[in-house]
Design an enzyme around this catalytic site. Structure first.
Site, PDB file in Angstrom:
ATOM      1  N   GLU A   1      -0.201 -17.216   9.625  1.00 32.31           N
ATOM      2  CA  GLU A   1      -0.702 -16.079   9.352  1.00 32.31           C
ATOM      3  C   GLU A   1      -0.898 -15.937   7.997  1.00 32.31           C
ATOM      4  O   GLU A   1      -0.174 -16.106   7.352  1.00 32.31           O
ATOM      5  CB  GLU A   1       0.383 -14.853   9.825  1.00 32.31           C
ATOM      6  CG  GLU A   1      -0.178 -13.432   9.644  1.00 32.31           C
ATOM      7  CD  GLU A   1       0.749 -12.578   9.358  1.00 32.31           C
ATOM      8  OE1 GLU A   1       1.717 -12.570  10.078  1.00 32.31           O
ATOM      9  OE2 GLU A   1       0.515 -11.490   8.497  1.00 32.31           O
TER      10      GLU A   1
ATOM     11  N   CYS B   1       0.720  -1.270  -0.134  1.00 29.09           N
ATOM     12  CA  CYS B   1      -0.113  -0.164  -0.152  1.00 29.09           C
ATOM     13  C   CYS B   1       0.952   1.359   0.045  1.00 29.09           C
ATOM     14  O   CYS B   1       0.350   2.370  -0.528  1.00 29.09           O
ATOM     15  CB  CYS B   1      -1.185  -0.009   1.043  1.00 29.09           C
ATOM     16  SG  CYS B   1      -0.413  -0.147   2.753  1.00 29.09           S
TER      17      CYS B   1
ATOM     18  N   ASN C   1      -4.368 -10.126   7.037  1.00 26.97           N
ATOM     19  CA  ASN C   1      -4.462  -9.269   8.119  1.00 26.97           C
ATOM     20  C   ASN C   1      -5.408  -8.020   7.637  1.00 26.97           C
ATOM     21  O   ASN C   1      -5.574  -7.874   6.520  1.00 26.97           O
ATOM     22  CB  ASN C   1      -3.071  -8.510   8.535  1.00 26.97           C
ATOM     23  CG  ASN C   1      -2.525  -7.802   7.573  1.00 26.97           C
ATOM     24  OD1 ASN C   1      -3.052  -7.198   6.702  1.00 26.97           O
ATOM     25  ND2 ASN C   1      -1.139  -7.707   7.652  1.00 26.97           N
TER      26      ASN C   1
ATOM     27  N   GLU D   1      13.832 -13.046   2.725  1.00 24.76           N
ATOM     28  CA  GLU D   1      13.416 -13.905   3.804  1.00 24.76           C
ATOM     29  C   GLU D   1      14.745 -14.780   4.418  1.00 24.76           C
ATOM     30  O   GLU D   1      15.522 -14.984   3.715  1.00 24.76           O
ATOM     31  CB  GLU D   1      12.348 -15.024   3.735  1.00 24.76           C
ATOM     32  CG  GLU D   1      11.025 -14.387   3.399  1.00 24.76           C
ATOM     33  CD  GLU D   1      10.263 -13.848   4.624  1.00 24.76           C
ATOM     34  OE1 GLU D   1      10.783 -13.966   5.826  1.00 24.76           O
ATOM     35  OE2 GLU D   1       9.151 -13.331   4.571  1.00 24.76           O
TER      36      GLU D   1
ATOM     37  N   CYS E   1      -5.738  -1.008   5.891  1.00 25.42           N
ATOM     38  CA  CYS E   1      -5.520  -1.646   4.958  1.00 25.42           C
ATOM     39  C   CYS E   1      -5.681  -3.393   5.389  1.00 25.42           C
ATOM     40  O   CYS E   1      -5.556  -3.659   6.348  1.00 25.42           O
ATOM     41  CB  CYS E   1      -4.143  -1.417   4.285  1.00 25.42           C
ATOM     42  SG  CYS E   1      -2.686  -1.809   5.286  1.00 25.42           S
TER      43      CYS E   1
ATOM     44  N   GLU F   1      -4.020  -6.214  -2.125  1.00 22.08           N
ATOM     45  CA  GLU F   1      -3.944  -5.326  -1.061  1.00 22.08           C
ATOM     46  C   GLU F   1      -5.277  -4.385  -1.182  1.00 22.08           C
ATOM     47  O   GLU F   1      -5.546  -4.018  -2.158  1.00 22.08           O
ATOM     48  CB  GLU F   1      -2.701  -4.585  -1.115  1.00 22.08           C
ATOM     49  CG  GLU F   1      -2.639  -3.524  -0.134  1.00 22.08           C
ATOM     50  CD  GLU F   1      -2.021  -3.771   1.041  1.00 22.08           C
ATOM     51  OE1 GLU F   1      -1.947  -4.941   1.322  1.00 22.08           O
ATOM     52  OE2 GLU F   1      -1.678  -2.964   2.034  1.00 22.08           O
TER      53      GLU F   1
ATOM     54  N   ASP G   1      -4.141 -10.049  12.749  1.00 19.89           N
ATOM     55  CA  ASP G   1      -3.844 -11.238  11.981  1.00 19.89           C
ATOM     56  C   ASP G   1      -4.700 -12.177  11.921  1.00 19.89           C
ATOM     57  O   ASP G   1      -5.211 -12.740  12.776  1.00 19.89           O
ATOM     58  CB  ASP G   1      -2.528 -11.588  12.579  1.00 19.89           C
ATOM     59  CG  ASP G   1      -1.368 -10.892  12.175  1.00 19.89           C
ATOM     60  OD1 ASP G   1      -1.355 -10.146  11.180  1.00 19.89           O
ATOM     61  OD2 ASP G   1      -0.143 -11.257  12.524  1.00 19.89           O
TER      62      ASP G   1
ATOM     63  N   ARG H   1       6.478 -19.663   2.831  1.00 21.42           N
ATOM     64  CA  ARG H   1       7.481 -18.499   3.416  1.00 21.42           C
ATOM     65  C   ARG H   1       8.369 -18.303   1.928  1.00 21.42           C
ATOM     66  O   ARG H   1       9.321 -19.158   1.727  1.00 21.42           O
ATOM     67  CB  ARG H   1       8.126 -19.067   4.258  1.00 21.42           C
ATOM     68  CG  ARG H   1       9.005 -18.194   4.963  1.00 21.42           C
ATOM     69  CD  ARG H   1       9.710 -18.846   6.178  1.00 21.42           C
ATOM     70  NE  ARG H   1      10.281 -17.750   7.117  1.00 21.42           N
ATOM     71  CZ  ARG H   1       9.745 -16.835   7.899  1.00 21.42           C
ATOM     72  NH1 ARG H   1       8.326 -16.997   8.146  1.00 21.42           N
ATOM     73  NH2 ARG H   1      10.366 -16.025   8.405  1.00 21.42           N
TER      74      ARG H   1
ATOM     75  N   ARG I   1      -0.476 -17.993   0.850  1.00 21.18           N
ATOM     76  CA  ARG I   1      -0.862 -18.188   2.467  1.00 21.18           C
ATOM     77  C   ARG I   1      -2.034 -18.941   2.393  1.00 21.18           C
ATOM     78  O   ARG I   1      -2.447 -19.768   2.947  1.00 21.18           O
ATOM     79  CB  ARG I   1      -0.597 -17.124   3.271  1.00 21.18           C
ATOM     80  CG  ARG I   1       0.699 -16.477   3.376  1.00 21.18           C
ATOM     81  CD  ARG I   1       1.374 -17.279   4.548  1.00 21.18           C
ATOM     82  NE  ARG I   1       2.926 -16.971   4.561  1.00 21.18           N
ATOM     83  CZ  ARG I   1       3.312 -16.195   5.534  1.00 21.18           C
ATOM     84  NH1 ARG I   1       2.546 -15.696   6.638  1.00 21.18           N
ATOM     85  NH2 ARG I   1       4.561 -15.829   5.680  1.00 21.18           N
TER      86      ARG I   1
ATOM     87  N   ARG J   1      10.300 -10.021  -0.402  1.00 22.04           N
ATOM     88  CA  ARG J   1      10.974  -9.892   0.924  1.00 22.04           C
ATOM     89  C   ARG J   1      12.151 -10.815   1.023  1.00 22.04           C
ATOM     90  O   ARG J   1      12.092 -11.897   0.497  1.00 22.04           O
ATOM     91  CB  ARG J   1      10.073  -9.916   2.147  1.00 22.04           C
ATOM     92  CG  ARG J   1       9.097  -8.932   2.310  1.00 22.04           C
ATOM     93  CD  ARG J   1       8.096  -9.408   3.355  1.00 22.04           C
ATOM     94  NE  ARG J   1       6.886  -8.400   3.599  1.00 22.04           N
ATOM     95  CZ  ARG J   1       6.050  -8.102   4.160  1.00 22.04           C
ATOM     96  NH1 ARG J   1       5.992  -8.795   5.092  1.00 22.04           N
ATOM     97  NH2 ARG J   1       5.352  -7.191   3.980  1.00 22.04           N
TER      98      ARG J   1
HETATM   99  N1  SER Z   1       0.543  -3.513   4.025  1.00 16.09           N
HETATM  100  C1  SER Z   1       0.246  -4.457   5.054  1.00 16.09           C
HETATM  101  C2  SER Z   1       1.280  -5.320   5.296  1.00 16.09           C
HETATM  102  O1  SER Z   1       2.459  -5.122   4.573  1.00 16.09           O
HETATM  103  C3  SER Z   1      -1.226  -5.356   4.620  1.00 16.09           C
HETATM  104  O2  SER Z   1      -0.732  -5.978   3.434  1.00 16.09           O
HETATM  105  O3  SER Z   1       1.139  -6.159   6.034  1.00 16.09           O
HETATM  106 ZN    ZN Z   2      -1.227  -2.092   3.637  1.00 13.84          ZN
END
Ligand code: SER
Ligand code: ZN
Length: 526
Positions: free
Chosen positions: A455, A332, A458, A364, A484, A381, A442, A373, A491, A362
């Protein structure tokens, strides 16, 4: 540093140092500042000017440098000397009027006095700036702008290397804030993020007790991509992803009035400065670099090297590119540039938008992980914007919608927990937000094969953080809030398959309507 000191400039003219203050007076707190600075003047001070300066210093110690501080506290010019047209001051202080603030106050008020003698102030040289405080478990080796750090008697003494503009930019205050934050982190040290159970679903029937990633690999549904933490999803699992998306759109987004947008996937540092990711993202970012020039000649030897050796000279490439930010991480934040510095009409609230236009990345922790993962993942989003009341109410409606999906369509076992807000966690902070309405829920799904909870999405109320840091206002002047929700497709898949297995006959009818028939075997290997 190549600044000449005032002493070097004219030691022979040095006048005897004048002791004016009482050192160590008061000691209301453990925080102490000791600053030695030289105010550079455009000409020598004559005797009259020095006499007037002496009077002014005393007056400052009585009033100006104590202003705003409790009785007995504040800053004090403990000594000063005039040498070769420069004024050297030593200022000691406590937390109430920090020495650098005292110096800037002093300079501002000194200017008109020197003006009477046709002397101007040219600049400030900081010869020494020490801050001493209780170390409270802090063990630091280095900090920005810090020359040295020493420890004694449970105290930490940091010696700063600062220019005049660093003082004006309030760098010492920022360093102190950083130290407080590090102390706070040390207090939290080892403690996990906040986690508080809010809701648990009914028990559900499980049809599988294996790791779905392994089963998908066995069946040829997925294969590792060539990059780290990356999968290539075959037709069957892609059909699942799309079915999840369809459920999300038809059962959650459209009924709640969401409209689709496309958010950028390369994120500039400016966005991450505003979102707070610049505080902590470094070990997890996928960095994005661009060529220093597009000139093919600049790159010719690199291309030639590859042509001759078949190897990529990555070290040479590193010298010729520059970093501009990173790949989408939280999804976001880069959206907010769309609203940056704009004023929204109240009538368009609440605004509900979603993005499903690309991957998130990411770096990880290493090792082999399943699809739950990964370094490259797929997420939808949802972002909602409104007044405080609207955002709080919307988050609740969103939660209810999700519950229908998980209970009636996917028929999974899940729970919901109040956790450290995602934006705080991603800034490297623990705990909960200071406002009780602000935070992250979560959603965690049960994995029968290892007995753990995963998780998988969220819902967050982000308060005024984003409108504030991107300068977005409301016409009425009311406070603008946002929230958001990130729906991780890997997941959802990991949880759903872990509970229901890979055979469609065990999938709920309501879900099968969205999936249809899984694609036939497309690839045949010999
Ligand atoms: N922007 C939030 C996050 O990174 C929801 O996706 O967790
Ligand atoms: Zn977000």
């Amino acid at each position: 540093m190549t600044r000449a000191t005032a002493t070097e400039a004219g030691a022979e003219k040095e006048k005897e140092e004048e002791k004016v203050g009482e050192k160590g007076k008061g000691e209301p707190s453990a925080l102490r500042f000791r600053l030695v600075a030289v105010l550079k003047c455009s000409a020598d001070l004559n005797e009259d000017a020095v006499a007037e300066l002496r009077k002014f210093v005393s007056a400052c110690n009585e009033g100006l440098l104590k202003r705003g501080a409790p009785a007995g506290c504040g800053a004090e010019i403990v000594s000063f000397k005039v040498l070769n047209g420069n004024i050297e001051l030593e200022i000691h202080s406590d937390r109430f009027v920090r020495a650098h603030d005292a110096l800037l106050r002093f300079r501002k008020n000194l200017a008109p006095i020197l003006g009477k003698y046709r002397i101007g102030l040219r600049g400030i040289e900081v010869k020494k700036y020490e801050i001493e405080m209780e170390s409270q478990g802090l063990k630091l080796k280095t900090l920005p702008f810090v020359k040295s750090i020493s420890y004694s008697d449970g105290n930490i003494v940091i010696s700063l290397d600062l220019t005049e503009s660093d003082l004006e930019r309030r760098i010492p205050d920022r360093i102190l804030r950083l130290l407080e934050e590090k102390k706070e982190a040390a207090r939290w040290g080892g403690k996990k993020e906040h986690w508080e159970l809010l809701f648990e679903s009914r028990r559900k029937e499980f049809f599988f007790n294996k790791d779905p990633t392994e089963e998908m690999l066995r069946r040829g549904w997925i294969r590792h991509g060539s990059a780290r933490g990356q999968w290539i999803y075959g037709p069957q699992v892609t059909r699942l992803f799309r079915a999840f998306e369809k459920i999300l759109l038809e059962e959650v987004c459209y009924p709640l009035g969401y409209v689709e947008m496309i958010f950028p996937k390369v994120v500039s540092w400016d966005v991450w400065k505003r979102s707070g990711h610049a505080r902590a993202i470094y070990p997890e970012a996928y960095y994005v670099c661009v060529p220093k020039t597009r000139d093919p000649e600049f790159w010719e030897d690199i291309a030639d090297y590859f042509k001759v050796t078949g190897e990529i000279p990555t070290e040479k490439i590193m010298e010729r590119i520059e970093n501009i930010g990173g790949l989408c991480y939280a999804q976001c934040p880069p959206f907010w540039v769309f609203l940056q510095r704009r004023v929204l009409a109240d009538e368009c609230l609440p605004i509900c938008i979603f993005d499903r236009s690309g991957t998130s990345h990411r770096y990880e922790s290493g090792g082999i992980h399943g699809i739950e993962r990964v370094d490259e993942f797929h997420r939808v989003e949802l972002v909602f914007i409104g007044t405080k009341e609207q955002v709080i109410e919307h988050a609740q409606r969103l939660r209810e919608r999700y519950r229908i999906v998980f209970d009636k369509i996917l028929d999974i076992e899940w729970r919901e927990a109040w956790v450290t807000p995602w934006f705080m966690a991603q800034e490297g902070r623990a705990g909960v937000a200071s406002q009780k309405e602000v935070g992250t829920i979560d959603f965690e799904g049960f994995l029968p094969y290892n007995g753990k909870w995963l998780e998988f999405q969220n819902v967050s109320i982000n308060g005024d953080k984003y409108p504030k840091s991107f300068g977005v206002k409301l016409q009425s002047g009311r406070e603008l809030w946002s929230g958001c929700s990130g729906v991780g497709l890997e997941r959802w898949t990991a949880v759903f398959l872990a509970q229901k297995g890979l055979d469609p006959e065990n999938w709920p009818d309501a879900f099968k309507k969205f999936v249809g028939e899984l694609p036939e075997e497309v690839f045949k290997f010999v």
